[in-house]
Design a protein around this motif. Structure first.
Motif, PDB file in Angstrom:
ATOM      1  N   ILE A  39      36.614  43.576  33.994  1.00 13.66           N
ATOM      2  CA  ILE A  39      38.037  43.234  33.964  1.00 13.66           C
ATOM      3  C   ILE A  39      38.809  44.232  34.815  1.00 13.66           C
ATOM      4  O   ILE A  39      38.612  45.436  34.716  1.00 13.66           O
ATOM      5  N   ARG A  40      39.706  43.706  35.658  1.00  8.41           N
ATOM      6  CA  ARG A  40      40.527  44.549  36.520  1.00  8.41           C
ATOM      7  C   ARG A  40      41.987  44.168  36.321  1.00  8.41           C
ATOM      8  O   ARG A  40      42.356  43.005  36.457  1.00  8.41           O
ATOM      9  N   ILE A  41      42.806  45.153  35.985  1.00 11.49           N
ATOM     10  CA  ILE A  41      44.245  44.951  35.821  1.00 11.49           C
ATOM     11  C   ILE A  41      44.939  45.754  36.913  1.00 11.49           C
ATOM     12  O   ILE A  41      44.842  46.975  36.940  1.00 11.49           O
TER      13      ILE A  41
ATOM     14  N   PHE B  87      49.305  51.470  38.688  1.00 15.09           N
ATOM     15  CA  PHE B  87      47.903  51.800  38.425  1.00 15.09           C
ATOM     16  C   PHE B  87      47.029  50.559  38.561  1.00 15.09           C
ATOM     17  O   PHE B  87      47.505  49.437  38.527  1.00 15.09           O
ATOM     18  N   VAL B  88      45.728  50.814  38.696  1.00 14.23           N
ATOM     19  CA  VAL B  88      44.712  49.766  38.620  1.00 14.23           C
ATOM     20  C   VAL B  88      43.748  50.220  37.535  1.00 14.23           C
ATOM     21  O   VAL B  88      43.222  51.329  37.576  1.00 14.23           O
ATOM     22  N   LEU B  89      43.552  49.369  36.537  1.00 16.43           N
ATOM     23  CA  LEU B  89      42.694  49.689  35.401  1.00 16.43           C
ATOM     24  C   LEU B  89      41.478  48.791  35.436  1.00 16.43           C
ATOM     25  O   LEU B  89      41.600  47.569  35.594  1.00 16.43           O
ATOM     26  N   ARG B  90      40.290  49.388  35.327  1.00 19.23           N
ATOM     27  CA  ARG B  90      39.052  48.613  35.282  1.00 19.23           C
ATOM     28  C   ARG B  90      38.356  48.895  33.964  1.00 19.23           C
ATOM     29  O   ARG B  90      38.132  50.038  33.593  1.00 19.23           O
ATOM     30  N   ILE B  91      38.032  47.815  33.275  1.00 16.10           N
ATOM     31  CA  ILE B  91      37.265  47.913  32.032  1.00 16.10           C
ATOM     32  C   ILE B  91      36.114  46.923  32.170  1.00 16.10           C
ATOM     33  O   ILE B  91      36.317  45.714  32.077  1.00 16.10           O
TER      34      ILE B  91
END
Length: 51
Positions: A30-32, A23-27
């Motif tokens: 911030i990008r993980i 997955f790619v998580l964006r908050i």
């Protein structure tokens, strides 16, 4: 995450086959990136650097 931030969390999912998995998580800003495609790209770059 709601407990950590104290804010309401809204999740939107998008399927992206090019990620292969993970997955790619964006908050906010911030990008993980925990995708397999990123991991494979890193392995490829390390192999190229060694030659």
């Amino acid at each position: 995450m709601q407990e950590e931030t104290g804010n309401t969390i809204e999740f939107t999912g998008v399927l992206r086959p090019e990620l292969i998995g993970g997955f790619v998580l964006r908050i906010g800003n911030i990008r993980i990136d925990a995708s397999y495609s990123r991991q494979l790209r890193e392995i490829k770059n390390k192999l190229i650097e060694r030659n």
